[in-house]
Design a protein around this motif. Sequence first.
Motif: not given
Length: 610
Positions: A430-443
């Motif tokens: 869930d924490e990693v998903f949060r990170f991915i969500w926060d950075n979804r454009d850059k990723l």
Amino acid sequence: MDEPKKHVGDSTFQLRATRRMSVIAQDPSITRPNGNILMAQIDVPAEDLQPGPMGYRVQIVDYDAATGKYGGAYELPAEGKEPKAWIDGDPAIVRNFAFHAQNAYALVMQTLARFEFALGRRVGWSFKVHQLKVAPHGMMDANAFYSRDDEGLVFGYFPGLDQKNVYTCLSHDIVVHETTHALLDAQRQRYMDPSGPDQAAFHEGFADVIALLSVFSQVELVAELLRRGPGGREYLDDDDVRAEALRKTALFGLADQMGKEMDAVRGDALRRSAEMGPDRTWMKDAEFEEPHRRGEVFVAAVMNGFLEVWTARLQAAKAPDQTKHMRQRVAEEGSDIAAALVTMWIRALDYMPPVHMEFGDALSAAITADSEVRPDDKRYGLRARTLASFRAYGIEPRATRADEAGAWPYENRKMRYDRVRFDSMRTDKDEVFRFIWDNRDKLDLRPGAYTEVLSVRPCTRTGIDGFILRETVAEYYQVARLTEAELQQKKIKLPEEYVKEVERNRDERKGNRDKRLGESDPDEAGDDSDSAPVTPVYGGGVLIFDEYGKVKYHVHNDVFGSRQTARLQYLWESGHLRAGADGARLSPARLSDLHRARAIGVRRIREERW
Ligand SMILES: [Zn+2]
């Protein structure tokens, strides 16, 4: 390759990380001059076994589906208490089922330990239970397979040329090959899904590579197999240690006995992929779209790169007028290189995209993984030679970097980290998903696709020079079900024949429904068959976090990427993509089916398969 033995105190203090077990070095067809089977003593993780044997990760279940009988639970001898026949390789052990149980148990555990050492963490199975079931005599068939549904490995037996049974559980290569399928499935669960030709081929090729390179961890066996030329010499001629000669030794043949017993005419190992010399056309040849054939190209590229390194080391080490090589030294050198190479390929798994992997991805992953933990490659030139060998087979790395040819580029974009907790990022999806969500454009994550974090794995890796690397590997995948119009918008083309068939099925269904008009059918109430048919597309990536929690690499395949058109075309042609009235169904390839096809029909018609 073997981890250094961890003795605590002296030999009277019995707290050891490993124990020794006798196994058949290659298979029962590789014998000593006195007729005994060539054996090996291998180190496996120490544990107190229950009868079965059953340990913390493996359970031997001697159930035979052919007879419906349980062979019973076997109690293995304690360390140092093995019968003399087991240590000496008395041919009678071929009929001793307690020995069979030990042989399968020890090889599965050694392979597991090899993966855990390379990946620098505990490695589980792809299913919920902790213990892999292993049936050493599971069926009467010249076959063996890994089954995720059955949570285990099944080894067959079959009457050989002299009508005596041949047991696949006694073949080092077959046991390691099947165990590797199970371990790979646990690391990359989506690799058994339908994708392009490379992904299915990789499961087979990778399993063969680990089996072939594992043989080299046994220096005595390598030395013995090198002796098998005319005369049985202590010294090898210069010509004997050239790639052409080494390639023909039993070291590069897979499943020698099974191949011989299944085909008396050919009388050779089941597969000798390394003998496929470099050729850039294979990857484009239609025959090599078939996963097993294609897997052999991967094996050939890895093993010929290995041969290059090995022979170059031997040539570099000799004096100008030297024409002989000490057999033992040649074996030790090969063993050291194989250890570095098998570790490199297992580590590569963490740097491969979680879906739609292609050989070029695997190559870039291997180079990156190795450079991270073994920055200095001068001694072997392992990465440069691997890269050159793959290129000779028409396989280019997917990426490259100025300071390391063929490696993944570093992730340089500035991510935001302020809303996630560094500690939890090492273990919490869930924490990693949060990170991915926060950075979804850059990723480059696509809106409109469902995203899921598949795994988060912290690891600590040790290089051969003692260098320690700490990383966290997180896998995520994306799936979107798109209509034809939506696909077009994203420049993804559907196979023409597939579109026609979906239309035919829709018309048919509509016709059936019109016929029933007026009848009240409750099942039709929620029918959405008028909505446009959809086709699923998959993407995903792997994020490598460094020890400070910063993204070092991001390896991914765009869910709406340019390669989806070719992939859908391949899935359609290979029968994995099936047209329903409301769109696509994807039917996964089953390894057991593939192996079956190889062992039974296909083999007789074409050539060696298992
Ligand atoms: Zn296989």
